[in-house]
Design a protein around this motif. Structure first.
Motif, short mmCIF file in Angstrom:
data_model
loop_
_atom_site.label_atom_id
_atom_site.label_comp_id
_atom_site.label_asym_id
_atom_site.label_seq_id
_atom_site.Cartn_x
_atom_site.Cartn_y
_atom_site.Cartn_z
N ALA A 144 42.59 47.97 36.25
CA ALA A 144 42.16 47.62 37.61
C ALA A 144 40.66 47.86 37.77
N VAL A 145 40.19 48.98 37.25
CA VAL A 145 38.76 49.28 37.32
C VAL A 145 37.97 48.29 36.47
N ALA A 146 38.49 47.93 35.31
CA ALA A 146 37.81 46.96 34.44
C ALA A 146 37.61 45.63 35.16
N VAL A 147 38.60 45.23 35.95
CA VAL A 147 38.48 43.99 36.71
C VAL A 147 37.40 44.13 37.78
N THR A 148 37.39 45.26 38.48
CA THR A 148 36.40 45.42 39.55
C THR A 148 34.98 45.57 39.00
N THR A 149 34.84 46.05 37.77
CA THR A 149 33.51 46.19 37.18
C THR A 149 33.16 45.02 36.27
N ARG A 150 34.09 44.08 36.13
CA ARG A 150 33.89 42.85 35.34
C ARG A 150 33.52 43.15 33.88
N CYS A 151 34.31 44.03 33.27
CA CYS A 151 34.05 44.44 31.88
C CYS A 151 35.08 43.82 30.94
N ASP A 152 34.72 42.72 30.27
CA ASP A 152 35.64 42.06 29.35
C ASP A 152 36.08 42.98 28.22
N GLY A 153 35.17 43.78 27.71
CA GLY A 153 35.52 44.70 26.64
C GLY A 153 36.57 45.70 27.09
N CYS A 154 36.41 46.21 28.32
CA CYS A 154 37.39 47.16 28.87
C CYS A 154 38.74 46.47 29.07
N ILE A 155 38.71 45.24 29.56
CA ILE A 155 39.96 44.49 29.74
C ILE A 155 40.65 44.33 28.40
N LEU B 209 46.57 45.05 39.46
CA LEU B 209 45.49 44.09 39.69
C LEU B 209 45.39 43.70 41.16
N SER B 210 46.51 43.70 41.86
CA SER B 210 46.45 43.40 43.30
C SER B 210 45.67 44.48 44.04
N VAL B 211 45.76 45.71 43.56
CA VAL B 211 44.95 46.79 44.15
C VAL B 211 43.47 46.53 43.86
N ALA B 212 43.15 46.09 42.65
CA ALA B 212 41.76 45.77 42.30
C ALA B 212 41.21 44.67 43.21
N VAL B 213 42.01 43.65 43.45
CA VAL B 213 41.59 42.55 44.33
C VAL B 213 41.35 43.08 45.74
N ALA B 214 42.27 43.89 46.23
CA ALA B 214 42.12 44.46 47.58
C ALA B 214 40.86 45.32 47.68
N MET B 215 40.59 46.11 46.63
CA MET B 215 39.41 46.97 46.64
C MET B 215 38.13 46.14 46.64
N ASN B 216 38.11 45.06 45.87
CA ASN B 216 36.92 44.21 45.87
C ASN B 216 36.72 43.57 47.23
#
Length: 112
Positions: free
Chosen positions: A52-63, A84-91
């Motif tokens: 979820a954090v990787a999605v919010t920070t846009r880190c492909d390597g982390c994903i 991932l829905s939490v990541a979307v909500a946080m963004n």
């Protein structure tokens, strides 16, 4: 994107960086492993949070890394979708909060 090749290449690149700057990689590994010592979250939860954090920070390597680790830890697609829905909500929430800051900045700006 070939995520498996991405992950393999990333690990090779980190190995090269480790040769050039071993303390940098050692420091990262120390920080990365610190939370595991408390054992309050299981590995699956840690990996879902990491994704979820990787999605919010846009880190492909982390994903790439954490998707593999989440699978190994037993995460399901459904659990990942919820994380991932939490990541979307946080963004969206962060954009909402920072929108109020932009309005405040605009309202207090002086014509220079």
């Amino acid at each position: 994107m070939d995520w498996n090749e991405n992950r393999a290449q990333l690990l090779r690149n980190v190995g090269e960086l480790q040769k050039l700057s071993p303390d940098t990689v050692k420091g990262y590994l120390t920080v990365s492993g610190a939370g595991r010592k408390t054992a309050q979250l299981d590995e699956k939860m840690r990996q879902l949070i990491s994704l979820a954090v990787a999605v919010t920070t846009r880190c492909d390597g982390c994903i790439s890394i954490h998707s593999s680790e989440a699978l190994k830890a037993g995460a399901t697609r459904e659990e990942l979708a919820e994380a991932l829905s939490v990541a979307v909500a946080m963004n969206a929430g962060a954009a909402l909060v920072y929108s109020t800051r932009a309005l405040e900045a605009f309202d207090t700006a002086t014509d220079a």
